[in-house]
Design a protein around this motif. Structure first.
Motif, PDB file in Angstrom:
ATOM      1  N   MET A  75      36.949  37.962  48.127  1.00  0.00           N
ATOM      2  CA  MET A  75      37.957  39.022  48.079  1.00  0.00           C
ATOM      3  C   MET A  75      37.380  40.310  47.516  1.00  0.00           C
ATOM      4  O   MET A  75      37.702  41.413  47.991  1.00  0.00           O
ATOM      5  N   LEU A  76      36.526  40.184  46.517  1.00  0.00           N
ATOM      6  CA  LEU A  76      35.870  41.375  45.985  1.00  0.00           C
ATOM      7  C   LEU A  76      35.059  42.086  47.061  1.00  0.00           C
ATOM      8  O   LEU A  76      35.155  43.303  47.233  1.00  0.00           O
ATOM      9  N   LEU A  77      34.234  41.305  47.781  1.00  0.00           N
ATOM     10  CA  LEU A  77      33.397  41.898  48.818  1.00  0.00           C
ATOM     11  C   LEU A  77      34.243  42.529  49.920  1.00  0.00           C
ATOM     12  O   LEU A  77      33.962  43.645  50.377  1.00  0.00           O
ATOM     13  N   ARG A 131      46.598  45.994  29.555  1.00  0.00           N
ATOM     14  CA  ARG A 131      47.164  44.951  30.419  1.00  0.00           C
ATOM     15  C   ARG A 131      46.678  45.045  31.864  1.00  0.00           C
ATOM     16  O   ARG A 131      47.170  44.322  32.733  1.00  0.00           O
ATOM     17  N   PHE A 132      45.740  45.917  32.113  1.00  0.00           N
ATOM     18  CA  PHE A 132      45.238  46.103  33.471  1.00  0.00           C
ATOM     19  C   PHE A 132      44.094  45.125  33.707  1.00  0.00           C
ATOM     20  O   PHE A 132      42.936  45.399  33.390  1.00  0.00           O
ATOM     21  N   HIS A 133      44.431  43.957  34.255  1.00  0.00           N
ATOM     22  CA  HIS A 133      43.451  42.904  34.485  1.00  0.00           C
ATOM     23  C   HIS A 133      43.608  42.339  35.892  1.00  0.00           C
ATOM     24  O   HIS A 133      44.523  42.697  36.628  1.00  0.00           O
ATOM     25  N   GLY A 134      42.710  41.437  36.262  1.00  0.00           N
ATOM     26  CA  GLY A 134      42.809  40.736  37.539  1.00  0.00           C
ATOM     27  C   GLY A 134      42.079  41.424  38.673  1.00  0.00           C
ATOM     28  O   GLY A 134      41.227  42.304  38.464  1.00  0.00           O
ATOM     29  N   LEU A 135      42.454  41.055  39.895  1.00  0.00           N
ATOM     30  CA  LEU A 135      41.760  41.540  41.083  1.00  0.00           C
ATOM     31  C   LEU A 135      41.843  43.055  41.217  1.00  0.00           C
ATOM     32  O   LEU A 135      40.846  43.716  41.525  1.00  0.00           O
ATOM     33  N   GLY A 136      43.030  43.617  41.019  1.00  0.00           N
ATOM     34  CA  GLY A 136      43.179  45.059  41.162  1.00  0.00           C
ATOM     35  C   GLY A 136      42.273  45.826  40.217  1.00  0.00           C
ATOM     36  O   GLY A 136      41.625  46.807  40.611  1.00  0.00           O
ATOM     37  N   ALA A 137      42.219  45.384  38.965  1.00  0.00           N
ATOM     38  CA  ALA A 137      41.352  46.053  37.992  1.00  0.00           C
ATOM     39  C   ALA A 137      39.883  45.893  38.373  1.00  0.00           C
ATOM     40  O   ALA A 137      39.102  46.841  38.273  1.00  0.00           O
ATOM     41  N   ALA A 138      39.503  44.699  38.811  1.00  0.00           N
ATOM     42  CA  ALA A 138      38.113  44.451  39.191  1.00  0.00           C
ATOM     43  C   ALA A 138      37.699  45.327  40.369  1.00  0.00           C
ATOM     44  O   ALA A 138      36.594  45.891  40.391  1.00  0.00           O
ATOM     45  N   VAL A 139      38.578  45.467  41.361  1.00  0.00           N
ATOM     46  CA  VAL A 139      38.271  46.291  42.535  1.00  0.00           C
ATOM     47  C   VAL A 139      38.159  47.760  42.142  1.00  0.00           C
ATOM     48  O   VAL A 139      37.199  48.450  42.527  1.00  0.00           O
ATOM     49  N   LEU A 140      39.110  48.258  41.360  1.00  0.00           N
ATOM     50  CA  LEU A 140      39.092  49.675  40.977  1.00  0.00           C
ATOM     51  C   LEU A 140      37.841  50.015  40.170  1.00  0.00           C
ATOM     52  O   LEU A 140      37.133  50.979  40.475  1.00  0.00           O
ATOM     53  N   VAL A 141      37.570  49.228  39.135  1.00  0.00           N
ATOM     54  CA  VAL A 141      36.431  49.541  38.269  1.00  0.00           C
ATOM     55  C   VAL A 141      35.119  49.388  39.041  1.00  0.00           C
ATOM     56  O   VAL A 141      34.176  50.164  38.837  1.00  0.00           O
ATOM     57  N   SER A 142      35.040  48.419  39.944  1.00  0.00           N
ATOM     58  CA  SER A 142      33.829  48.244  40.746  1.00  0.00           C
ATOM     59  C   SER A 142      33.569  49.468  41.620  1.00  0.00           C
ATOM     60  O   SER A 142      32.428  49.949  41.718  1.00  0.00           O
ATOM     61  N   ILE A 143      34.606  49.988  42.257  1.00  0.00           N
ATOM     62  CA  ILE A 143      34.447  51.169  43.103  1.00  0.00           C
ATOM     63  C   ILE A 143      34.036  52.373  42.265  1.00  0.00           C
ATOM     64  O   ILE A 143      33.129  53.128  42.634  1.00  0.00           O
ATOM     65  N   LEU A 144      34.677  52.556  41.111  1.00  0.00           N
ATOM     66  CA  LEU A 144      34.360  53.695  40.259  1.00  0.00           C
ATOM     67  C   LEU A 144      32.923  53.626  39.743  1.00  0.00           C
ATOM     68  O   LEU A 144      32.241  54.652  39.642  1.00  0.00           O
TER      69      LEU A 144
END
Length: 525
Positions: A75-77, A131-144
């Motif tokens: 999902m990350l990829l 409280r910003f955790h999980g898939l959404g946080a991982a995707v956002l921080v990875s892109i940034l």
């Protein structure tokens, strides 16, 4: 005299033939040696799997937990890579091809996040939105954190494109959007694929970013196994699954990349393409780089400033800070130079002499980028303890680990640069009597020098913030900035960790500046 001329012509012909489809034997041998050394971590994982037995493999790999990790990683990829490509191409086109205000400034702002380690991005967002955790946080921080890896090659390639090709397409009645997809985008393919591959490898290997966003991946599970119960077989078998994912990613990139190259002999059109007038969209277009800069820079800077302010003067322990700064700089410089030199033979073969053997060697060079540092470190610890004890916890072993970890980063940048250097120049030099290696050095390598400098800067950036492998392999007394930072944050002492985060950023800024300057020089190459 006639005999001398004949002998010289024969030698020149042999030199030219040695630059044929199979590549020069010396270059092939150097790439094979580097590829063989790169297989050490994989050999370690295979050895653990072979000695564990099928029953143990079935129990540890074929279970719901591993299935969940696989879904999370895929999902990350699937989310990060397409979104990063769209955003990087859009930003590059706006900044390089339109009359957007302050284009040069926004170019700097887009690559500036490279100066912040990925785990610093995560810490900043963790403090900003607890409280910003999980898939959404991982995707956002990875892109940034990782988008500059895509923006840099795409923007550089946009500056290099010959405007005459686009003007010819327009003269044939093609609309601007058709010109972009039919003429411009195909020529960006190598840059896009190279940057996407780098981001994908980072996603597979990243640890700190996903620990702080509380999103489980194979990398976090592997490190947790070692830290909690030191379960060697379990962690290494999970590493084997990660290697398979890496090979799949490399295979997909190779399939899409194909064998086409985009280079020209001669200067082409000695001018840049005129910028597109945005009209009434000129100010709204500013929102895209503005929002990216706010999310990727403002949040970390404000959070770090709060840590520094709350800690006061007491957190500036220079008896700890100065040694960590010096050790980090020395390791980054040595590792960057050696890694770039190690990647040159394979980069040349990948572009000039593609084939089954060469692609196999390239996979050997590239797969290590997907392995967590802890896997590479554990393999080297085991090998040095059992086979070469004098090398255990030495500077040589640590730098060798850096070469393995960041070899893909250097390879991708070099490969793209060499692809832009016309092969005809090598053949002309060889036909004039230069030995093959000398012909390559005086033509392609010199033309690819800006790309080599950029690759070395990228490697140095990675070494500056590398953590897990350094913790396991560093000689006694070695404490890098990243090690000190992680030590304090593990104790939830964020204020004491702030100076080390700031110094990692300060140390990375000159490297980011050099990356941007080398990217600009592509236009004149």
């Amino acid at each position: 005299m006639a005999v001398s001329v004949d002998l010289g012509a024969t030698k020149a012909a042999k030199n030219a033939r040695s630059l044929g489809s199979s590549g020069h034997p010396l270059i092939l041998g150097a790439a094979a040696l580097t590829g063989l050394l790169s297989l050490l971590p994989l050999g370690f994982v295979v050895y653990i799997a072979a000695t564990s037995g099928w029953g143990t493999i079935a129990d540890l790999v074929f279970r719901p937990k591993v299935g969940g990790l696989l879904v999370n990683t895929l999902m990350l990829l699937v989310l990060v890579l397409p979104l990063s490509v769209l955003l990087a191409v859009a930003l590059a086109w706006l900044i390089e091809r339109t009359d957007i205000p302050f284009a040069k400034f926004w170019s700097w702002m887009v690559i500036a996040p490279l100066a912040l380690p990925a785990f610093v991005h995560s810490y900043a967002w963790n403090a900003f939105m607890p409280r910003f955790h999980g898939l959404g946080a991982a995707v956002l921080v990875s892109i940034l954190a990782y988008l500059p890896f895509l923006y840099l090659p795409v923007a550089a390639q946009l500056r290099r494109l010959d405007p005459a090709q686009e003007e010819t397409a327009q003269s044939m009645g093609k609309r601007p959007i058709e010109v972009f997809f039919l003429v411009v985008l195909p020529q960006l393919r190598l840059a896009i694929l190279g940057g996407a591959l780098l981001i994908g490898l980072h996603l597979l290997a990243e640890y700190g970013l996903f620990v702080l966003t509380r999103f489980d991946t194979f990398a976090t599970a592997i490190v947790d196994q070692f830290q909690s119960v030191y379960s060697g077989p379990s962690a290494n078998l999970l590493g084997g699954v990660l290697v398979l994912l890496c090979l799949g990613l490399l295979g997909l990139e190779n399939l899409v990349r194909g064998s086409e190259r985009y280079a020209r002999v001669g200067a082409g059109a000695a001018r840049r393409r005129g910028r597109v007038a945005l009209g009434r969209w000129r100010c709204p277009a500013l929102l895209l780089p503005l929002i990216f800069a706010a999310l990727s820079l403002a949040v970390p800077v404000l959070t770090l400033g709060r840590w520094l302010w709350s800690g006061g003067a007491e957190i500036w322990r220079f008896d700890f800070i100065l040694p960590a700064l010096g050790q980090t700089a020395v390791l980054a410089l040595a590792g960057a130079v050696l890694t770039t030199l190690a990647a040159v033979p394979m980069a040349w073969l990948a572009v000039r002499a593609p084939g089954r053997v060469q692609r196999t060697l390239e996979a050997c060079h590239s797969y290590v980028g997907a392995l967590p540092g802890v896997i590479i470190a554990l393999a080297l610890v085991t090998i040095t303890v059992q086979v070469a004890l004098p090398l255990y916890q030495t500077l040589a072993t640590l730098i060798f680990a850096y070469v393995l970890m960041f070899l893909p980063r250097a390879l991708v940048g070099l490969r793209t640069s060499i692809a832009q250097a016309p092969v005809e120049l090598e053949r002309a030099a060889a036909s004039l009597g230069r030995p093959p290696v000398s012909a390559i050095w005086h033509t392609t390598i010199r033309l690819a020098a800006p790309g080599a400098m950029a690759s070395a800067a990228l490697v140095a950036l990675g070494i500056t913030t590398e953590l897990t492998g350094t913790l396991m392999l560093a000689p006694n007394g070695t404490r890098t900035l990243a090690m000190r930072f992680w030590s304090y944050t593990s104790e939830l002492d964020f204020a004491s960790a702030a100076p080390y985060a700031l110094l990692m950023i300060v140390l990375s800024i000159p490297l980011v500046i050099m990356l941007h300057m080398q990217s600009d020089r592509v236009e004149q190459a």
